[in-house]
Every structure is written in structure tokens, then in C-alpha cells.
Design a protein around this motif. Structure first.
Motif, short mmCIF file in Angstrom:
data_model
loop_
_atom_site.label_atom_id
_atom_site.label_comp_id
_atom_site.label_asym_id
_atom_site.label_seq_id
_atom_site.Cartn_x
_atom_site.Cartn_y
_atom_site.Cartn_z
N VAL A 51 48.73 29.96 33.46
CA VAL A 51 47.92 29.94 33.10
C VAL A 51 47.18 30.69 32.84
CG1 VAL A 51 46.36 28.69 31.32
CG2 VAL A 51 48.14 27.22 32.26
N ASP A 52 47.03 32.40 32.62
CA ASP A 52 46.19 32.97 32.95
C ASP A 52 45.75 34.43 31.98
OD1 ASP A 52 48.98 34.51 33.05
OD2 ASP A 52 49.88 34.32 34.43
N GLY A 53 46.36 33.27 30.21
CA GLY A 53 46.02 35.02 29.48
C GLY A 53 46.94 36.12 30.08
N ALA A 54 48.40 35.73 30.36
CA ALA A 54 49.13 37.48 30.77
C ALA A 54 49.06 38.17 31.52
CB ALA A 54 49.43 38.42 29.37
N LEU A 55 47.87 37.55 33.35
CA LEU A 55 48.05 37.98 34.25
C LEU A 55 48.81 38.43 34.60
CD1 LEU A 55 45.80 40.09 35.95
CD2 LEU A 55 44.71 37.85 36.42
N ARG A 56 49.31 39.22 35.73
CA ARG A 56 50.43 38.23 36.71
C ARG A 56 50.26 39.71 37.72
NH1 ARG A 56 50.88 36.07 33.24
NH2 ARG A 56 53.36 35.27 32.51
N LEU A 57 50.15 38.96 38.82
CA LEU A 57 49.52 39.42 40.23
C LEU A 57 50.17 40.34 41.16
CD1 LEU A 57 46.71 37.37 41.96
CD2 LEU A 57 47.04 39.05 40.52
N ALA A 95 49.22 27.24 37.58
CA ALA A 95 49.58 28.30 38.78
C ALA A 95 48.41 29.16 37.26
CB ALA A 95 50.81 29.49 38.71
N PRO A 96 47.01 28.29 37.76
CA PRO A 96 45.66 29.20 37.05
C PRO A 96 46.00 30.61 37.11
CG PRO A 96 45.02 27.13 38.27
CD PRO A 96 46.50 27.75 38.43
N GLY A 97 45.03 31.71 36.60
CA GLY A 97 44.43 32.73 36.78
C GLY A 97 43.46 32.47 37.34
N PHE A 98 42.44 34.24 36.77
CA PHE A 98 40.86 33.32 37.36
C PHE A 98 40.64 32.45 35.58
CE2 PHE A 98 41.80 37.88 38.99
CZ PHE A 98 41.30 37.26 40.24
N ILE A 99 40.15 31.86 36.01
CA ILE A 99 39.17 30.58 35.53
C ILE A 99 37.51 30.74 35.46
CG2 ILE A 99 39.30 28.00 34.53
CD1 ILE A 99 41.84 29.69 34.04
N PRO A 156 44.64 40.50 30.42
CA PRO A 156 45.23 41.37 29.46
C PRO A 156 44.65 40.99 27.83
CG PRO A 156 47.28 40.70 30.36
CD PRO A 156 46.10 40.46 31.60
N ALA A 157 44.18 38.82 28.16
CA ALA A 157 43.35 38.05 27.36
C ALA A 157 41.56 39.31 27.04
CB ALA A 157 43.73 36.71 27.29
N LYS A 158 41.76 39.50 28.30
CA LYS A 158 40.06 39.43 28.16
C LYS A 158 38.96 38.89 28.31
CE LYS A 158 41.17 44.01 28.26
NZ LYS A 158 41.53 45.13 29.14
N ARG A 159 39.34 38.09 28.86
CA ARG A 159 38.26 36.96 29.15
C ARG A 159 39.07 36.17 30.44
NH1 ARG A 159 39.32 31.96 27.35
NH2 ARG A 159 41.72 31.25 26.02
N VAL A 160 38.21 35.02 30.65
CA VAL A 160 38.37 34.36 31.94
C VAL A 160 38.75 32.91 30.85
CG1 VAL A 160 37.06 35.14 33.47
CG2 VAL A 160 36.34 33.54 32.30
#
Length: 253
Positions: free
Chosen positions: A247-253, A192-196, A217-221
């Protein structure tokens, strides 16, 4: 699974995430069989794989069309001899609000066509390709692995009724297949990717991209190769099955 000389089918393999996956797996010695609707992009990706010293082939097919999918998987087995892995990566978006209204008056609704197009490619396409890959693995006695690309939007995201429903369905397929296909030595997994940072995302207006990145949260795509790395992990880890990697840099929608 040791990826050396293994035949890995990748849908949507001509560009974006699919190309990153093909090159990442080719570096590990895999033989990519790439499916896409864009022959020019496919040929370019195949050329890049060949430069890495592996065998790779291109197949133009519509993953939402049953006869097209059946024919392409027949061709892959005829030319490679077996299928050891499948990455169901092909997908589209047709974003729209479910209902738009102003002052008690409905002004716009998501169309049935917008719904069907996304479901046909993102869910039915996964079903058809997964079914054909599993069939070929069983018929040729090749134990293997199916990796389905979902999205963190599977939890629900505004403007994506169609996409969210499809990506949630992909996870349900993954879990079900893991239980049904284990007896044949076939594993499944989902990512489940986040913004890539694919070409489409990076071509956004700078202000829109900055706003989107600020919420991560990771402050990057993410990098396409970071998704490819997760694909390789699932393929290589023989005790991984039926689960989803976010795999989303800690982003959760």
C-alpha cells in the motif's frame, strides 16, 4: 472472519497506525486489545474505541521481552476469553548508514546497538507476539488470523540496514506461518506500507515532506486509515494467507 465481537490484538496500538487500526476495526464491531509502551496514549485510544460502543482494553508491555509478552497474552485471554486476530504493528527506526567514509577513511558505522534495537522490536517482537497469539488460538479453539506490518523498505533502503532486514524477515515469518498454521485454521498476511501520514511524518520540515511526496506516483502520502482498511481486508477474507499487500501509492523502493 466476521469482525463483530472478535478480539483483535494490536501492538503499537496507542497511536499512529495502531490507533487508526483500532478505530477502524472497532467501527466493524471488533474488540481491540491494545498493547503499547505508552500508557497515556493507550488510554486515549481505548477511550475513543469505547465511544464507538465496543469493548476495548489497554495493556502496557514490551513486545521484545519474552516474559512480558507471555504475561500480556495470558491477561488478554483471561479477560476476553479468546484471541481471534493479531496485528503486529509495533516498530521503531534507528536509521544510519552502514558505513560512512571520506577520502578512504571510515568515519562512522552503524552501531551494534542500533542494529539490535530495531531487530529486537521489529522482528523478535513479531516472532514473540505471533507465537503467543497462535498458541492461544490453538488452546482456545479459536481459528484466527495474524497480520504482520512489513514495509516497502524490505527490498532495501539506504540508511536502513537494520529496518530493511527486519521488515524482510517479517515477510519470511508471514509465509512460513501460513504454511505451518493452516492446519489449525490460522491464516497470516502482511502489509508493506509506503510513506504514510502519521504524526511523525507530517511533522517533517515542509521542504523535506514536499521532496518525499514528489517521488510518489500518487503525489501524496498515504492515510493511516488506508493501512487500517488493508488490515481489515486480510482479517475478513478467509482465503487470503501467506501473501503481502503493498500500500504505497505505486512507489517502489
Amino acid at each position: 472472519m466476521n469482525l463483530q465481537d472478535k478480539v483483535i490484538v494490536i501492538t503499537g496500538g496507542g497511536q499512529g497506525l495502531g490507533r487508526a487500526m483500532a478505530l477502524h476495526l472497532a467501527k466493524k464491531g471488533a474488540k481491540p486489545a491494545l498493547i503499547d509502551m505508552n500508557p497515556e496514549a493507550l488510554d486515549e485510544t481505548v477511550g475513543l474505541c469505547l465511544e464507538l460502543g465496543v469493548e476495548a482494553r489497554a495493556y502496557v508491555a514490551n513486545v521484545a521481552d519474552e516474559s512480558s509478552v507471555t504475561e500480556v497474552f495470558d491477561s488478554i485471554v483471561a479477560e476476553f476469553g479468546a484471541i481471534h486476530g493479531l496485528v503486529n504493528n509495533a516498530g521503531i527506526t534507528r536509521d544510519a548508514m552502514f558505513i560512512k567514509a571520506k577520502d578512504g577513511e571510515v568515519t562512522k558505522r552503524m552501531s551494534l546497538d542500533q542494529w539490535r534495537q530495531v531487530i529486537d522490536v521489529n522482528l523478535t517482537g513479531v516472532f514473540l507476539c505471533g507465537r503467543e497469539a497462535a498458541t492461544k488460538m490453538i488452546e482456545t479453539g479459536s481459528e484466527g488470523c495474524i497480520v504482520n506490518i512489513s514495509s516497502i523498505s524490505r527490498a532495501g533502503n539506504m540508511g536502513q540496514t537494520n529496518y530493511s532486514a527486519a521488515k524482510a524477515g517479517v515477510v519470511a515469518l508471514t509465509t512460513t506461518w501460513a504454511k505451518e498454521l493452516a492446519r489449525f485454521g490460522i491464516r497470516t498476511g502482511a502489509i508493506a506500507p509506503g510513506f504514510i501520514g502519521t504524526e511523525m511524518v507530517m511533522n517533517m520540515k515542509p521542504e523535506a515532506l514536499d521532496k518525499m511526496t514528489a517521488g510518489i506516483p500518487a503525489k501524496r502520502v498515504g492515510e493511516p486509515d488506508e493501512i487500517a482498511h488493508a488490515v481489515a481486508f486480510i482479517l475478513e477474507n478467509d482465503y487470503f494467507s501467506g501473501r503481502v499487500i503493498e500500500v504505497d501509492g505505486a512507489l517502489r523502493l
